[in-house]
Design an enzyme around this catalytic site. Structure first.
Site, short mmCIF file in Angstrom:
data_model
loop_
_atom_site.label_atom_id
_atom_site.label_comp_id
_atom_site.label_asym_id
_atom_site.label_seq_id
_atom_site.Cartn_x
_atom_site.Cartn_y
_atom_site.Cartn_z
CG HIS A 137 4.94 -34.30 -7.56
ND1 HIS A 137 4.00 -33.48 -7.28
CD2 HIS A 137 5.97 -34.26 -6.55
CE1 HIS A 137 4.65 -32.53 -6.22
NE2 HIS A 137 5.82 -32.91 -6.09
CG HIS A 142 9.48 -30.18 -8.59
ND1 HIS A 142 9.05 -29.23 -7.72
CD2 HIS A 142 8.74 -31.26 -7.81
CE1 HIS A 142 8.58 -29.45 -6.39
NE2 HIS A 142 8.12 -30.90 -6.85
CD GLU A 181 6.15 -30.01 -3.82
OE1 GLU A 181 5.16 -30.03 -4.46
OE2 GLU A 181 7.09 -30.66 -3.74
CB SER A 200 1.88 -33.03 -10.34
OG SER A 200 1.69 -32.79 -8.89
#
Length: 256
Positions: A137, A142, A181, A200
C-alpha cells in the site's frame, strides 16, 4: 481494501505488527531488501501485476508515468535505489518505518520531503483486505505520484501544515483521506484515480470508478474537511479534483 492513514489511528490500535524495538528516534528502520523471503516476493508480484493492470486503465497519467519512471515492477523495491531515482526529480526520498507512526513523526517526515514506507508486506491470505497499511500500500499506492513536481510539493506543504495544526488535526486528516488516499481527478481522458487507498485495492478501484451508488462530488476544501469517513469499508463518497493545483489552496485553507 480500507486502510488507515498514518496519522490519527496509531493510538487507537494495539498489537501493531511492525518491529518497533529496532527503530531510530525518528521512528525509521533500515530496509534490508535481501531479507524478504520468496513468499513475500510472490505476494508483491501478485499484487503488483493486478494493480498495475488496473492502474493503466484507471489511474491518472501522472501516476502511471511515476510507476514507469521509478521502475516499480515485479520485485519488492529497494528503498535506496528508488530514492536515488526520485530525489533528482522532486527532492523526495523514501524512509522505512515499522508500521503506523504517530502524527508528529509522520508530518515531520513529509515536511522534510521524506515519505515513510512500512517495511513488511502482507500475507497471501490478506491479499484483498488488510487493517494496517503495509509495504505494498505505502509504496505502490503513494510513491509513484511523488515523482510529479506538483503533487510532491503538495505533500510537503501538507506535512508543514500538519506540524502546526494542533487540536484541529482532524480536519487535515480528512483532507488527507479524501485526497491522498481516496482522491479522484477529471482529466481529458475522463475520470481517473490518484488516491493510494484506491490504487492499492482491486475492489476499491472498481467501486470508485464503476459503482452507480456512490457519491462523486466536486472538490471543495471546507466540505472535505468537515466530512467524516469510515476506515473499515468501501467508501461511499469521493471528491473529484479538476486539477492537482487545487490541492495547494486546500492545504492552505484556514482550519476552523
Amino acid at each position: 481494501m480500507p486502510i488507515f492513514t498514518g496519522m490519527d489511528s496509531f493510538e487507537t490500535l494495539t498489537n501493531l505488527r511492525g518491529d518497533y524495538a529496532v527503530m531510530a528516534s525518528d521512528w525509521t528502520v533500515a530496509q534490508d531488501p535481501a531479507r524478504y523471503p520468496a513468499e513475500d516476493q510472490a505476494v508483491w508480484r501478485v499484487l503488483a501485476d493486478r494493480q498495475t493492470a488496473l492502474a493503466e486503465r484507471h489511474a491518472c497519467r501522472e501516476f502511471v508515468e511515476g510507476l514507469r519512471t521509478l521502475g516499480i515492477g515485479n520485485a519488492i523495491p529497494d528503498f535506496e535505489t528508488v530514492s536515488d531515482r526520485l530525489e533528482p526529480l522532486t527532492g523526495w526520498r523514501i524512509v522505512g518505518v515499522p508500521g503506523l507512526i504517530p502524527d508528529a513523526a509522520f508530518y515531520g517526515h513529509l515536511a522534510n520531503r521524506r515519505f515513510p514506507v512500512t517495511v513488511w508486506i502482507r500475507k497471501r491470505s490478506e491479499i484483498d483486505y488488510l487493517v494496517e497499511p503495509d509495504l505494498f500500500h505505502d509504496f505502490f499506492g503513494h510513491v509513484p505520484l511523488l515523482s510529479n513536481p506538483v503533487f510532491a510539493d503538495y505533500m510537503q506543504l501538507y506535512g508543514q501544515r500538519g506540524i502546526d495544526a494542533g487540536p484541529r488535526i482532524d480536519q487535515l486528516a480528512r483532507l488527507y483521506w479524501y485526497t491522498v488516499e481516496f482522491g479522484l481527478i477529471r482529466t481529458p481522458a475522463g475520470l481517473k484515480i490518484y488516491g493510494a487507498g484506491i490504487l492499492s485495492s482491486a475492489s476499491e478501484v472498481r467501486h470508485a470508478t464503476e459503482d452507480a451508488d456512490v457519491e462523486r462530488l466536486p472538490f471543495e476544501a471546507r466540505q472535505v474537511m468537515r466530512r467524516p469517513y469510515e476506515i473499515d469499508k468501501l467508501q461511499n463518497t469521493y471528491f473529484v479534483l479538476d486539477d492537482f493545483r487545487q490541492l495547494f489552496e486546500a492545504a492552505s485553507t484556514r482550519l476552523d
